[in-house]
Design a protein around this motif. Structure first.
Motif, PDB file in Angstrom:
ATOM      1  N   UNK A  31       0.767  -0.910   0.383  1.00 45.35           N
ATOM      2  CA  UNK A  31       0.370   0.546   0.475  1.00 45.35           C
ATOM      3  C   UNK A  31       0.966   1.267  -0.113  1.00 45.35           C
ATOM      4  N   UNK A  32       1.402   1.472  -1.270  1.00 44.19           N
ATOM      5  CA  UNK A  32       2.539   2.798  -1.279  1.00 44.19           C
ATOM      6  C   UNK A  32       3.444   2.421  -1.446  1.00 44.19           C
ATOM      7  N   UNK A  33       4.646   2.693  -1.343  1.00 50.08           N
ATOM      8  CA  UNK A  33       5.964   2.664  -2.561  1.00 50.08           C
ATOM      9  C   UNK A  33       6.893   1.922  -1.273  1.00 50.08           C
ATOM     10  N   UNK A  34       6.744   2.719   0.135  1.00 49.39           N
ATOM     11  CA  UNK A  34       7.554   1.938   1.599  1.00 49.39           C
ATOM     12  C   UNK A  34       6.510   0.552   1.821  1.00 49.39           C
ATOM     13  N   UNK A  35       7.596  -0.472   2.797  1.00 47.04           N
ATOM     14  CA  UNK A  35       6.812  -1.631   2.621  1.00 47.04           C
ATOM     15  C   UNK A  35       6.168  -1.452   4.169  1.00 47.04           C
ATOM     16  N   UNK A 269      -6.133  -0.375   9.010  1.00 48.54           N
ATOM     17  CA  UNK A 269      -6.500  -1.916   8.598  1.00 48.54           C
ATOM     18  C   UNK A 269      -5.178  -2.806   9.103  1.00 48.54           C
ATOM     19  N   UNK A 270      -5.732  -4.297   9.340  1.00 46.05           N
ATOM     20  CA  UNK A 270      -4.610  -4.651   9.166  1.00 46.05           C
ATOM     21  C   UNK A 270      -4.221  -6.352   8.411  1.00 46.05           C
ATOM     22  N   UNK A 271      -5.051  -5.273   7.281  1.00 45.18           N
ATOM     23  CA  UNK A 271      -4.256  -5.966   6.405  1.00 45.18           C
ATOM     24  C   UNK A 271      -4.635  -7.957   5.730  1.00 45.18           C
ATOM     25  N   UNK A 272      -5.385  -8.216   6.920  1.00 44.47           N
ATOM     26  CA  UNK A 272      -5.513  -9.536   7.225  1.00 44.47           C
ATOM     27  C   UNK A 272      -5.918 -10.413   5.845  1.00 44.47           C
ATOM     28  N   UNK A 273      -5.738  -9.930   4.544  1.00 44.38           N
ATOM     29  CA  UNK A 273      -7.137 -10.845   3.613  1.00 44.38           C
ATOM     30  C   UNK A 273      -6.514  -9.969   2.267  1.00 44.38           C
ATOM     31  N   UNK A 274      -6.771 -10.915   1.095  1.00 48.48           N
ATOM     32  CA  UNK A 274      -6.785  -9.302  -0.202  1.00 48.48           C
ATOM     33  C   UNK A 274      -8.341  -8.683   0.347  1.00 48.48           C
ATOM     34  N   UNK A 275      -8.902  -9.666   0.710  1.00 51.63           N
ATOM     35  CA  UNK A 275     -10.565  -7.986   0.365  1.00 51.63           C
ATOM     36  C   UNK A 275      -9.792  -7.393   1.152  1.00 51.63           C
ATOM     37  N   UNK A 276      -9.411  -7.611   2.971  1.00 52.01           N
ATOM     38  CA  UNK A 276      -9.196  -6.464   3.819  1.00 52.01           C
ATOM     39  C   UNK A 276      -8.069  -5.352   2.742  1.00 52.01           C
ATOM     40  N   UNK A 277      -7.569  -6.002   1.928  1.00 49.35           N
ATOM     41  CA  UNK A 277      -6.207  -4.964   0.739  1.00 49.35           C
ATOM     42  C   UNK A 277      -7.290  -4.208   0.261  1.00 49.35           C
ATOM     43  N   UNK A 278      -8.293  -5.036  -0.828  1.00 50.36           N
ATOM     44  CA  UNK A 278      -8.814  -4.211  -1.451  1.00 50.36           C
ATOM     45  C   UNK A 278     -10.075  -3.601  -0.445  1.00 50.36           C
ATOM     46  N   UNK A 279     -10.370  -3.664   0.625  1.00 51.20           N
ATOM     47  CA  UNK A 279     -11.296  -2.536   1.217  1.00 51.20           C
ATOM     48  C   UNK A 279     -10.269  -0.940   1.413  1.00 51.20           C
ATOM     49  N   UNK A 280      -8.728  -1.110   2.039  1.00 56.70           N
ATOM     50  CA  UNK A 280      -8.292  -0.174   2.354  1.00 56.70           C
ATOM     51  C   UNK A 280      -7.384   0.860   0.904  1.00 56.70           C
ATOM     52  N   UNK A 281      -7.831  -0.284  -0.252  1.00 51.40           N
ATOM     53  CA  UNK A 281      -6.903   0.702  -1.780  1.00 51.40           C
ATOM     54  C   UNK A 281      -7.809   1.320  -1.900  1.00 51.40           C
ATOM     55  N   UNK A 282      -7.029   2.626  -3.424  1.00 55.61           N
ATOM     56  CA  UNK A 282      -7.594   3.493  -4.058  1.00 55.61           C
ATOM     57  C   UNK A 282      -8.401   2.489  -5.147  1.00 55.61           C
ATOM     58  N   UNK A 283      -9.579   2.518  -5.732  1.00 60.80           N
ATOM     59  CA  UNK A 283     -10.410   2.064  -6.431  1.00 60.80           C
ATOM     60  C   UNK A 283     -11.146   2.721  -7.664  1.00 60.80           C
ATOM     61  N   UNK A 284     -10.993   2.377  -9.202  1.00 59.20           N
ATOM     62  CA  UNK A 284     -11.693   3.115  -9.764  1.00 59.20           C
ATOM     63  C   UNK A 284     -12.875   3.134  -9.395  1.00 59.20           C
ATOM     64  N   UNK A 285     -13.961   3.716  -9.949  1.00 63.34           N
ATOM     65  CA  UNK A 285     -15.238   4.155 -10.395  1.00 63.34           C
ATOM     66  C   UNK A 285     -16.425   2.750 -10.376  1.00 63.34           C
ATOM     67  N   UNK A 286     -15.268   1.522 -10.950  1.00 64.34           N
ATOM     68  CA  UNK A 286     -16.141  -0.159 -10.591  1.00 64.34           C
ATOM     69  C   UNK A 286     -15.661  -0.053  -9.183  1.00 64.34           C
ATOM     70  N   UNK A 287     -14.556  -0.018  -8.676  1.00 66.03           N
ATOM     71  CA  UNK A 287     -14.503  -0.093  -7.413  1.00 66.03           C
ATOM     72  C   UNK A 287     -13.430  -1.712  -7.486  1.00 66.03           C
ATOM     73  N   UNK A 288     -12.747  -1.190  -8.981  1.00 65.37           N
ATOM     74  CA  UNK A 288     -12.331  -1.984  -9.077  1.00 65.37           C
ATOM     75  C   UNK A 288     -10.265  -1.890  -8.743  1.00 65.37           C
ATOM     76  N   UNK A 289      -8.947  -2.325  -7.796  1.00 69.63           N
ATOM     77  CA  UNK A 289      -8.425  -1.706  -7.528  1.00 69.63           C
ATOM     78  C   UNK A 289      -7.603  -2.723  -8.719  1.00 69.63           C
TER      79      UNK A 289
END
Length: 470
Positions: A31-35, A269-289
Motif C-alpha cells: 500500500x504505497x512505495x514503502x513496505x 487495517x490489519x491487511x489480514x486478507x486480500x479482501x482487507x487490502x481491497x477495502x484499504x486500496x484506492x479504487x476506480x469507478x467500478x470499485x476495482x483496484x
C-alpha cells in the motif's frame, strides 16, 4: 522516553502468493512505495519524544529488517531475533527488557509491523491520550471504532469512562459470529482489538510476573543469555523455546485490573486478507483496484494484481481477487479470501515450496531468480548489491558457469582473483573454492548455469561469510 516496540515476526499466509514465509507481508510494499514495516517505523519515529525502535524479528528475516531500517536512515535500533515463534506476550517481554536497558522508566508503544494506518494525525492524537494513562500505570490498548460488523477481528467492550475519551476495559471478546458482530456494532459499546498497546515496560513485566511467571522467567533467561551477532541480538534458543506460546491478550490484558482502551478512528487495517487490502486500496469507478499490466472488461469490485511483464485479462467478473507471481496464481472470490491459508496448508502438507520461497529469493548480498531447471541443470539470474559479496564456498555435487551481463564482478576461484566485465564469463569446477563480490557502485547482474548430479541450496560449504552465516 517513548520506545516503539515493533513486532515483525508474522508470516502473513492469508496474502499468499505475494506473502510467503521467507518474505512475509510486513516486508512488502502493498500500500504505497514503502513496505508496511517501513510505514510503521516512519509513523512511530514521527511521534513526540520517540526513541530509536526495538524490533523483534524472526531470525529468517533479520537482514530484511536491517536493510529496511537502513533505507529509512534509522540508526540506533535494537533488533532482537526470535529463534522460534512464541506469540506476542513473550516477544513483548524481551522487548520490554531491552527498553529497560535504555531507560528504567521507559514507555513502550507496541506496534505490529504489518498494519496500515491512513490517518496519521488521529493515530498521533490517540498515542498522546494513551500516554497519559500509561504514565499512571495503566496498560493501554487501542480500540478501533468499527464501521461494519466484522467477524475477522476480536472486540473490546468499553467499561466506565476514565478521562479524555478513554475507558476501562470491560471485556475482551473473541472473533464473533456475524449476528453477534452486528449486535456489537449496533450497541456502540465495542471496538475492534487492534493489537497495539502502550504501557511502561516495568509495568508490563510486573503484570507478567503476577499472571504468567513462567513466561517471564523464560523470556528473562533468553534475554540474559542472548549473544550479539553483527547488529543483531540473538535470544537464547533453549530458554525462549520454553516460554508459553501465548498472546498478550490471554497472558496479561484479560487478567489485569488495570487495562484501559483508547478508541480511535485512524483508517486502520490489519491487511489480514486480500479482501482487507481491497477495502484499504484506492479504487476506480467500478470499485476495482488494479496493479501491474491488467486489462479488464465488465469487471467490478475486484482486486487484480499482475507481476512484471505478465498481462492479466479479466472478463465479466465481480468481486474477485486475481494475483499472479512468477510461479503461482491465485483466483478467488473476495469474500472467500480468508481461506487462502487453507491453500498454504495444502502446499505444506504436499511438501511443496511455493508457500515458503518466491522464485526470486532475497539474500543479504542481493537476490537470485531461478529462471529454468531440468535434469542435471539449473539457470539463475543473480544480482549482487554494490559492495556486497557472497560467501567463500564450494559445492560437492555441481559446477557453475558465470556470465556477467551488467557491471563488473570480482571472482575468486581457488587461488586466483580476477575481474569479469560485461559479456565475460568464467567456469567454476566442482569442488573449487569460489566467491563473487561486487567492487563497484552499481549492482552486478550475472547468469549462473549450474550442472551436476544435485543442485539443492544445501550443497554449500561456507569457509568465510561477512554476514555470519554457516
Amino acid at each position: 522516553m517513548l520506545i516503539p516496540l515493533i513486532l515483525s515476526g508474522g508470516s502473513g499466509t492469508r496474502l499468499w502468493p505475494i506473502s510467503r514465509r521467507n518474505l512475509p507481508k510486513q516486508f512488502l510494499s502493498l500500500a504505497g512505495s514503502e513496505t508496511l514495516f517501513q510505514q510503521t517505523l516512519r509513523r512511530a519515529a514521527a511521534l513526540p519524544d520517540a526513541a530509536p525502535p526495538v524490533v523483534v524479528a524472526s531470525d529468517d528475516h533479520r537482514f530484511l529488517a536491517a536493510e529496511q531500517l537502513q533505507e529509512l536512515g534509522i540508526s540506533g535500533a535494537s533488533i532482537l531475533l526470535e529463534p522460534v515463534a512464541r506469540n506476542t506476550a513473550p516477544a513483548i517481554a524481551v522487548g520490554a527488557l531491552q527498553a529497560l536497558k535504555r531507560d528504567a522508566d521507559a514507555l513502550i508503544l507496541v506496534l505490529p509491523a504489518d498494519h496500515l494506518i491512513g490517518d496519521a494525525e488521529a493515530f498521533t492524537d490517540s498515542v498522546a491520550r494513551a500516554r497519559l494513562l500509561a504514565e499512571q500505570g495503566w496498560l493501554v490498548t487501542f480500540g478501533i471504532r468499527p464501521d461494519r460488523a466484522e467477524t475477522g477481528f476480536g472486540y473490546i467492550r468499553r467499561g466506565s469512562a476514565l478521562e479524555g475519551d478513554t475507558f476501562r476495559v470491560e471485556q475482551f471478546v473473541e472473533k464473533p459470529r456475524l449476528e453477534v458482530a452486528e449486535q456489537y456494532l449496533a450497541s456502540g459499546d465495542y471496538d475492534w482489538n487492534s493489537g497495539m498497546f502502550l504501557f511502561r515496560a516495568s509495568r508490563y513485566l510486573e503484570e507478567l510476573q503476577q499472571q504468567a511467571p513462567a513466561m517471564l522467567e523464560a523470556a528473562r533467561t533468553a534475554f540474559e543469555k542472548a549473544n550479539t551477532d553483527l547488529d543483531f541480538i540473538r535470544l537464547d534458543t533453549e530458554a525462549f523455546t520454553a516460554a508459553p506460546n501465548d498472546s498478550i491478550d490471554y497472558a496479561v490484558m484479560e487478567k489485569t485490573a488495570r487495562a484501559a482502551v483508547v478508541p480511535v478512528g485512524c483508517g486502520w487495517s490489519d491487511i489480514g486478507s486480500w479482501d482487507a487490502l481491497w477495502m484499504a486500496a484506492d479504487k476506480d469507478a467500478d470499485g476495482n483496484h488494479f496493479e501491474g499490466d491488467v486489462i479488464a472488461l465488465d469487471t467490478k469490485g475486484s482486486l487484480v494484481r499482475s507481476h512484471d511483464r505478465h498481462l492479466v485479462a479479466t472478463i465479466g467478473l465481480d468481486d474477485v481477487v486475481v494475483v499472479t507471481t512468477p510461479d503461482a496464481t491465485l483466483v478467488a472470490r473476495r469474500d472467500s479470501s480468508q481461506d487462502v491459508k487453507k491453500i498454504v496448508d495444502q502446499l505444506k502438507a504436499a511438501g511443496r515450496t511455493e508457500h515458503d520461497l518466491h522464485r526470486v529469493v532475497r539474500r543479504p548480498w542481493g537476490s537470485y531468480d531461478s529462471l529454468e531447471s531440468g535434469d542435471r541443470f539449473q539457470v539463475k539470474r543473480i544480482v549482487v548489491k554494490p559492495g556486497a559479496a557472497l560467501s567463500l564456498q564450494m559445492h560437492h555435487h555441481r559446477a557453475e558457469h558465470w556470465i556477467v551481463v551488467k557491471g563488473v564482478a570480482e571472482v575468486t576461484c581457488d587461488d586466483k582473483v580476477f575481474l569479469l566485465a560485461e559479456n565475460q564469463s568464467t567456469y567454476l569446477p566442482l569442488g573449487s573454492r569460489h566467491r563473487l563480490r561486487n567492487p563497484g557502485k552499481v549492482p552486478v547482474e550475472l547468469i549462473e548455469v549450474q550442472s551436476g548430479a544435485y543442485l539443492g541450496e544445501d550443497d554449500i560449504v561456507r569457509f568465510d561469510d561477512v554476514y555470519g552465516r554457516t
